[in-house]
Design a protein around this motif. Structure first.
Motif, PDB file in Angstrom:
ATOM      1  N   ALA A  20      16.431   0.705  52.815  1.00  0.00           N
ATOM      2  CA  ALA A  20      15.404   1.139  53.360  1.00  0.00           C
ATOM      3  C   ALA A  20      14.676   2.060  52.654  1.00  0.00           C
ATOM      4  N   ILE A  21      15.458   3.124  52.341  1.00  0.00           N
ATOM      5  CA  ILE A  21      15.112   4.536  51.583  1.00  0.00           C
ATOM      6  C   ILE A  21      14.484   3.835  50.291  1.00  0.00           C
ATOM      7  N   ARG A  22      15.461   3.288  49.434  1.00  0.00           N
ATOM      8  CA  ARG A  22      15.134   2.754  48.116  1.00  0.00           C
ATOM      9  C   ARG A  22      13.960   2.001  48.115  1.00  0.00           C
ATOM     10  N   LEU A  23      13.902   1.068  49.131  1.00  0.00           N
ATOM     11  CA  LEU A  23      12.670   0.203  49.041  1.00  0.00           C
ATOM     12  C   LEU A  23      11.307   1.103  49.353  1.00  0.00           C
ATOM     13  N   LYS A  24      11.548   2.031  50.095  1.00  0.00           N
ATOM     14  CA  LYS A  24      10.414   2.961  50.374  1.00  0.00           C
ATOM     15  C   LYS A  24      10.100   3.805  49.283  1.00  0.00           C
ATOM     16  N   ALA A  26      10.305   3.185  46.144  1.00  0.00           N
ATOM     17  CA  ALA A  26       9.861   2.140  45.038  1.00  0.00           C
ATOM     18  C   ALA A  26       8.415   2.018  45.436  1.00  0.00           C
ATOM     19  N   HIS A  27       8.241   1.791  46.903  1.00  0.00           N
ATOM     20  CA  HIS A  27       6.721   1.207  47.379  1.00  0.00           C
ATOM     21  C   HIS A  27       5.887   2.431  47.307  1.00  0.00           C
ATOM     22  N   THR A  28       6.323   3.582  47.533  1.00  0.00           N
ATOM     23  CA  THR A  28       5.528   4.760  47.650  1.00  0.00           C
ATOM     24  C   THR A  28       5.379   5.822  46.319  1.00  0.00           C
ATOM     25  N   HIS A  29       6.108   5.353  45.354  1.00  0.00           N
ATOM     26  CA  HIS A  29       6.325   5.997  43.965  1.00  0.00           C
ATOM     27  C   HIS A  29       6.858   7.404  44.309  1.00  0.00           C
ATOM     28  N   GLN A  30       7.903   7.466  45.296  1.00  0.00           N
ATOM     29  CA  GLN A  30       8.323   8.802  45.252  1.00  0.00           C
ATOM     30  C   GLN A  30       9.938   8.678  44.947  1.00  0.00           C
ATOM     31  N   SER A  31      10.713   9.761  44.926  1.00  0.00           N
ATOM     32  CA  SER A  31      12.075   9.807  44.649  1.00  0.00           C
ATOM     33  C   SER A  31      12.707   9.565  46.355  1.00  0.00           C
ATOM     34  N   ILE A  32      13.937   9.253  46.232  1.00  0.00           N
ATOM     35  CA  ILE A  32      14.843   9.211  47.406  1.00  0.00           C
ATOM     36  C   ILE A  32      14.808  10.710  47.934  1.00  0.00           C
ATOM     37  N   SER A  33      15.090  11.635  47.023  1.00  0.00           N
ATOM     38  CA  SER A  33      15.294  13.070  47.342  1.00  0.00           C
ATOM     39  C   SER A  33      13.808  13.561  48.166  1.00  0.00           C
ATOM     40  N   GLU A  34      12.861  12.943  47.512  1.00  0.00           N
ATOM     41  CA  GLU A  34      11.626  13.356  48.221  1.00  0.00           C
ATOM     42  C   GLU A  34      11.313  12.933  49.625  1.00  0.00           C
ATOM     43  N   ILE A  35      11.793  11.615  50.014  1.00  0.00           N
ATOM     44  CA  ILE A  35      11.730  11.047  51.135  1.00  0.00           C
ATOM     45  C   ILE A  35      12.716  11.816  52.126  1.00  0.00           C
ATOM     46  N   VAL A  36      13.952  12.084  51.652  1.00  0.00           N
ATOM     47  CA  VAL A  36      14.883  12.756  52.426  1.00  0.00           C
ATOM     48  C   VAL A  36      14.346  14.333  52.802  1.00  0.00           C
ATOM     49  N   ASN A  37      13.958  14.958  51.811  1.00  0.00           N
ATOM     50  CA  ASN A  37      13.443  16.081  51.957  1.00  0.00           C
ATOM     51  C   ASN A  37      12.159  16.318  53.274  1.00  0.00           C
TER      52      ASN A  37
END
Length: 78
Positions: A20-24, A26-37
């Motif tokens: 889910a995080i990887r898909l998000k 890719a969809h939001t053009h963010q890195s996984i690190s940005e999403i987790v932060n």
């Protein structure tokens, strides 16, 4: 996020969460690190808001669960 100021950590995700995080990402053009932060920042902000609420309500009277049930019953709510 700058490499000079960021710290590295290993985090193990459940497979479904990782997908889910990887898909998000890719969809939001963010890195996984940005999403987790962002998620950690939000959780910490919510914790601080809870602590602030406790602080402002410290002087309020405390009612036990049993007393609450009795009060609800006395007022026809139960």
């Amino acid at each position: 996020m700058s490499d000079a100021t960021s710290k590295r950590a290993t985090v193990y995700f459940e497979p479904e969460l990782h997908k889910a995080i990887r898909l998000k990402a890719a969809h939001t053009h963010q890195s996984i690190s940005e999403i987790v932060n962002d998620a950690v920042r939000l959780a910490l902000r919510e914790d601080q808001e809870d602590l602030d609420a406790f602080e402002t309500r410290v002087a309020e009277p405390v009612m036990t669960y049993e007393a609450l049930l009795k009060d609800l019953k006395a007022h026809g709510k139960l």
